[in-house]
Design a protein around this motif. Structure first.
Motif, PDB file in Angstrom:
ATOM      1  N   ILE A 103      63.966  30.767  96.130  1.00 41.38           N
ATOM      2  CA  ILE A 103      62.613  30.218  96.238  1.00 41.38           C
ATOM      3  C   ILE A 103      61.796  30.734  95.070  1.00 41.38           C
ATOM      4  CG2 ILE A 103      60.518  30.132  97.646  1.00 41.38           C
ATOM      5  CD1 ILE A 103      62.310  30.571 100.113  1.00 41.38           C
ATOM      6  N   PHE A 104      61.116  29.805  94.391  1.00 42.80           N
ATOM      7  CA  PHE A 104      60.334  30.149  93.204  1.00 42.80           C
ATOM      8  C   PHE A 104      59.031  29.366  93.272  1.00 42.80           C
ATOM      9  CE2 PHE A 104      59.487  29.999  88.560  1.00 42.80           C
ATOM     10  CZ  PHE A 104      59.614  31.345  88.277  1.00 42.80           C
ATOM     11  N   ILE A 105      57.953  30.041  93.656  1.00 41.37           N
ATOM     12  CA  ILE A 105      56.693  29.351  93.937  1.00 41.37           C
ATOM     13  C   ILE A 105      55.547  29.959  93.126  1.00 41.37           C
ATOM     14  CG2 ILE A 105      54.987  28.797  95.722  1.00 41.37           C
ATOM     15  CD1 ILE A 105      57.264  28.816  97.744  1.00 41.37           C
ATOM     16  N   GLY A 106      54.731  29.084  92.530  1.00 40.44           N
ATOM     17  CA  GLY A 106      53.542  29.533  91.809  1.00 40.44           C
ATOM     18  C   GLY A 106      53.835  30.535  90.722  1.00 40.44           C
ATOM     19  N   SER A 107      55.000  30.413  90.084  1.00 37.51           N
ATOM     20  CA  SER A 107      55.441  31.419  89.129  1.00 37.51           C
ATOM     21  C   SER A 107      55.817  30.811  87.791  1.00 37.51           C
ATOM     22  CB  SER A 107      56.634  32.193  89.707  1.00 37.51           C
ATOM     23  OG  SER A 107      56.274  32.879  90.889  1.00 37.51           O
ATOM     24  N   LYS A 108      56.079  31.681  86.832  1.00 32.04           N
ATOM     25  CA  LYS A 108      56.453  31.273  85.479  1.00 32.04           C
ATOM     26  C   LYS A 108      57.691  32.060  85.071  1.00 32.04           C
ATOM     27  CE  LYS A 108      54.484  31.353  80.773  1.00 32.04           C
ATOM     28  NZ  LYS A 108      53.288  31.743  79.998  1.00 32.04           N
ATOM     29  N   ILE A 109      58.657  31.365  84.448  1.00 34.93           N
ATOM     30  CA  ILE A 109      59.884  32.042  84.041  1.00 34.93           C
ATOM     31  C   ILE A 109      60.201  31.720  82.587  1.00 34.93           C
ATOM     32  CG2 ILE A 109      61.342  30.166  84.952  1.00 34.93           C
ATOM     33  CD1 ILE A 109      63.388  32.403  85.730  1.00 34.93           C
ATOM     34  N   GLY A 110      60.494  32.766  81.811  1.00 30.14           N
ATOM     35  CA  GLY A 110      60.728  32.615  80.386  1.00 30.14           C
ATOM     36  C   GLY A 110      62.105  32.084  80.045  1.00 30.14           C
ATOM     37  N   TYR A 111      62.291  31.765  78.793  1.00 29.84           N
ATOM     38  CA  TYR A 111      63.513  31.154  78.277  1.00 29.84           C
ATOM     39  C   TYR A 111      64.758  31.976  78.629  1.00 29.84           C
ATOM     40  CZ  TYR A 111      66.713  28.919  74.973  1.00 29.84           C
ATOM     41  OH  TYR A 111      67.785  28.264  74.424  1.00 29.84           O
ATOM     42  N   ALA A 112      65.781  31.290  79.146  1.00 25.96           N
ATOM     43  CA  ALA A 112      67.106  31.838  79.452  1.00 25.96           C
ATOM     44  C   ALA A 112      67.135  32.821  80.619  1.00 25.96           C
ATOM     45  CB  ALA A 112      67.736  32.484  78.216  1.00 25.96           C
ATOM     46  N   SER A 113      66.012  33.075  81.241  1.00 26.73           N
ATOM     47  CA  SER A 113      66.004  33.971  82.403  1.00 26.73           C
ATOM     48  C   SER A 113      66.571  33.241  83.619  1.00 26.73           C
ATOM     49  CB  SER A 113      64.578  34.442  82.710  1.00 26.73           C
ATOM     50  OG  SER A 113      64.119  35.314  81.699  1.00 26.73           O
ATOM     51  N   TYR A 114      67.184  34.005  84.521  1.00 23.02           N
ATOM     52  CA  TYR A 114      67.751  33.378  85.719  1.00 23.02           C
ATOM     53  C   TYR A 114      67.510  34.248  86.948  1.00 23.02           C
ATOM     54  CZ  TYR A 114      71.654  36.716  85.398  1.00 23.02           C
ATOM     55  OH  TYR A 114      72.415  37.864  85.352  1.00 23.02           O
ATOM     56  N   ILE A 115      67.511  33.584  88.111  1.00 20.47           N
ATOM     57  CA  ILE A 115      67.440  34.299  89.379  1.00 20.47           C
ATOM     58  C   ILE A 115      68.639  33.874  90.220  1.00 20.47           C
ATOM     59  CG2 ILE A 115      64.936  34.524  89.286  1.00 20.47           C
ATOM     60  CD1 ILE A 115      64.692  32.349  91.348  1.00 20.47           C
ATOM     61  N   SER A 116      69.181  34.799  90.967  1.00 18.86           N
ATOM     62  CA  SER A 116      70.385  34.546  91.751  1.00 18.86           C
ATOM     63  C   SER A 116      70.047  34.072  93.163  1.00 18.86           C
ATOM     64  CB  SER A 116      71.247  35.817  91.792  1.00 18.86           C
ATOM     65  OG  SER A 116      71.582  36.234  90.487  1.00 18.86           O
ATOM     66  N   LYS A 117      71.073  33.848  93.965  1.00 18.13           N
ATOM     67  CA  LYS A 117      70.911  33.240  95.287  1.00 18.13           C
ATOM     68  C   LYS A 117      70.073  34.105  96.230  1.00 18.13           C
ATOM     69  CE  LYS A 117      75.259  35.068  97.153  1.00 18.13           C
ATOM     70  NZ  LYS A 117      76.545  34.701  97.781  1.00 18.13           N
ATOM     71  N   ASN A 118      69.401  33.409  97.138  1.00 17.80           N
ATOM     72  CA  ASN A 118      68.593  34.039  98.196  1.00 17.80           C
ATOM     73  C   ASN A 118      67.451  34.902  97.670  1.00 17.80           C
ATOM     74  OD1 ASN A 118      70.267  32.958 100.290  1.00 17.80           O
ATOM     75  ND2 ASN A 118      71.764  34.555  99.845  1.00 17.80           N
ATOM     76  N   THR A 119      67.019  34.647  96.437  1.00 16.33           N
ATOM     77  CA  THR A 119      65.905  35.400  95.868  1.00 16.33           C
ATOM     78  C   THR A 119      64.604  34.630  96.107  1.00 16.33           C
ATOM     79  OG1 THR A 119      67.133  36.664  94.224  1.00 16.33           O
ATOM     80  CG2 THR A 119      64.885  36.086  93.653  1.00 16.33           C
ATOM     81  N   ASN A 120      63.554  35.348  96.452  1.00 18.47           N
ATOM     82  CA  ASN A 120      62.282  34.729  96.796  1.00 18.47           C
ATOM     83  C   ASN A 120      61.174  35.375  95.964  1.00 18.47           C
ATOM     84  OD1 ASN A 120      59.847  33.898  97.995  1.00 18.47           O
ATOM     85  ND2 ASN A 120      60.706  33.881 100.043  1.00 18.47           N
ATOM     86  N   LEU A 121      60.678  34.635  94.964  1.00 15.41           N
ATOM     87  CA  LEU A 121      59.643  35.152  94.070  1.00 15.41           C
ATOM     88  C   LEU A 121      58.424  34.250  94.110  1.00 15.41           C
ATOM     89  CD1 LEU A 121      61.882  36.036  90.981  1.00 15.41           C
ATOM     90  CD2 LEU A 121      61.151  37.560  92.821  1.00 15.41           C
ATOM     91  N   GLN A 122      57.251  34.848  94.278  1.00 14.50           N
ATOM     92  CA  GLN A 122      56.009  34.090  94.332  1.00 14.50           C
ATOM     93  C   GLN A 122      54.930  34.775  93.498  1.00 14.50           C
ATOM     94  OE1 GLN A 122      54.834  32.803  98.323  1.00 14.50           O
ATOM     95  NE2 GLN A 122      56.902  33.202  99.062  1.00 14.50           N
ATOM     96  N   ASN A 123      54.180  33.976  92.760  1.00 14.51           N
ATOM     97  CA  ASN A 123      53.074  34.465  91.922  1.00 14.51           C
ATOM     98  C   ASN A 123      53.536  35.499  90.892  1.00 14.51           C
ATOM     99  OD1 ASN A 123      51.395  32.895  93.595  1.00 14.51           O
ATOM    100  ND2 ASN A 123      51.118  34.608  94.990  1.00 14.51           N
ATOM    101  N   VAL A 124      54.713  35.250  90.312  1.00 12.35           N
ATOM    102  CA  VAL A 124      55.311  36.188  89.366  1.00 12.35           C
ATOM    103  C   VAL A 124      55.392  35.570  87.974  1.00 12.35           C
ATOM    104  CG1 VAL A 124      57.344  37.585  88.831  1.00 12.35           C
ATOM    105  CG2 VAL A 124      56.701  37.197  91.213  1.00 12.35           C
ATOM    106  N   ASN A 125      55.085  36.359  86.960  1.00 19.64           N
ATOM    107  CA  ASN A 125      55.253  35.952  85.566  1.00 19.64           C
ATOM    108  C   ASN A 125      56.474  36.691  85.017  1.00 19.64           C
ATOM    109  OD1 ASN A 125      55.107  35.295  82.877  1.00 19.64           O
ATOM    110  ND2 ASN A 125      52.965  35.879  82.611  1.00 19.64           N
ATOM    111  N   ILE A 126      57.555  35.947  84.754  1.00 18.86           N
ATOM    112  CA  ILE A 126      58.811  36.530  84.302  1.00 18.86           C
ATOM    113  C   ILE A 126      58.999  36.234  82.824  1.00 18.86           C
ATOM    114  CG2 ILE A 126      61.318  36.539  84.624  1.00 18.86           C
ATOM    115  CD1 ILE A 126      60.808  35.476  87.467  1.00 18.86           C
ATOM    116  N   GLY A 127      59.363  37.243  82.057  1.00 17.60           N
ATOM    117  CA  GLY A 127      59.581  37.071  80.629  1.00 17.60           C
ATOM    118  C   GLY A 127      60.900  36.390  80.304  1.00 17.60           C
ATOM    119  N   ARG A 128      61.309  36.489  79.050  1.00 16.00           N
ATOM    120  CA  ARG A 128      62.522  35.847  78.561  1.00 16.00           C
ATOM    121  C   ARG A 128      63.754  36.739  78.744  1.00 16.00           C
ATOM    122  NH1 ARG A 128      59.858  33.487  72.905  1.00 16.00           N
ATOM    123  NH2 ARG A 128      58.549  31.902  73.933  1.00 16.00           N
TER     124      ARG A 128
END
Length: 200
Positions: free
Chosen positions: A19-44
């Motif tokens: 689950i990825f809600i209200g967030s931003k994810i940078g180039y080539a970044s990935y999240i694995s199964k069953n991960t729940n991120l909200q309101n997060v700014n993720i870099g590259r």
């Protein structure tokens, strides 16, 4: 599930049931199964393991007789207060963006990590599996435990300073491809880039 308001910079991967809600994810970044991120700014170039979650909201642990939100929150039913008496959620990290949690560039987060909303994970840091992150993590440090504590730095201070100034993750893709051979050793990386700088 990816929320409509989320922003993806490109070449991102999402594991099943993530689950990825209200967030931003940078180039080539990935999240694995069953991960729940909200309101997060993720870099590259971040690697985020399975079952990682951000924990939202907090309750008063001092002075207040009860930790139940009916005594301090106007958003809860039932509510016994006419005004908000305790800040349950942190303010956005940047007044121009809605994100309340920051994950820097080139960050590796192990499996089953819980991240308290409002913390900042510095560039290049590593969070050990099963940790609870309840405070900011320094760049290029390794933390682990419940709550997460500093274990060691990945590199020497001068090497960390070089990387923080160099910011390889902001380089063009072609540059990264051409220089990928020297990413296997921090000393070789610094030497090669310093030599190129001198020859200019």
């Amino acid at each position: 599930m990816i929320g409509y308001s989320s922003k993806l910079e490109g070449l991102n991967k999402f594991g099943e049931k993530s689950i990825f809600i209200g967030s931003k994810i940078g180039y080539a970044s990935y999240i694995s199964k069953n991960t729940n991120l909200q309101n997060v700014n993720i870099g590259r170039y971040c690697s985020i393991g399975p079952n990682v979650i951000t924990i939202h909201g907090t309750h008063p642990a001092k002075v207040f007789v009860s930790t139940h939100p009916s005594f301090f929150s106007t958003d809860f039913t039932p509510s016994y207060t006419r005004e908000q008496l305790f800040e349950e959620k942190p303010a956005p990290l940047n007044s121009k963006e809605p994100y309340t949690t920051l994950i820097g560039n080139d960050v590796w987060i192990g499996a089953s990590v819980n991240i308290i909303e409002g913390v900042k994970l510095g560039d290049g840091c590593i969070v050990a599996a099963g940790s609870l992150v309840n405070k900011d993590v320094e760049p290029y440090s390794i933390v682990g435990g419940v709550p997460a504590k500093h274990i060691r730095y990945r590199f020497e201070p001068n090497e960390i300073n070089f990387l923080m100034d160099f910011k390889w993750w902001n380089k063009p893709i072609e540059w990264i491809k051409e220089n990928s051979y020297c990413f296997t050793n921090i000393k070789s990386f610094i030497d090669s880039q310093s030599l190129k700088k001198e020859n200019k």
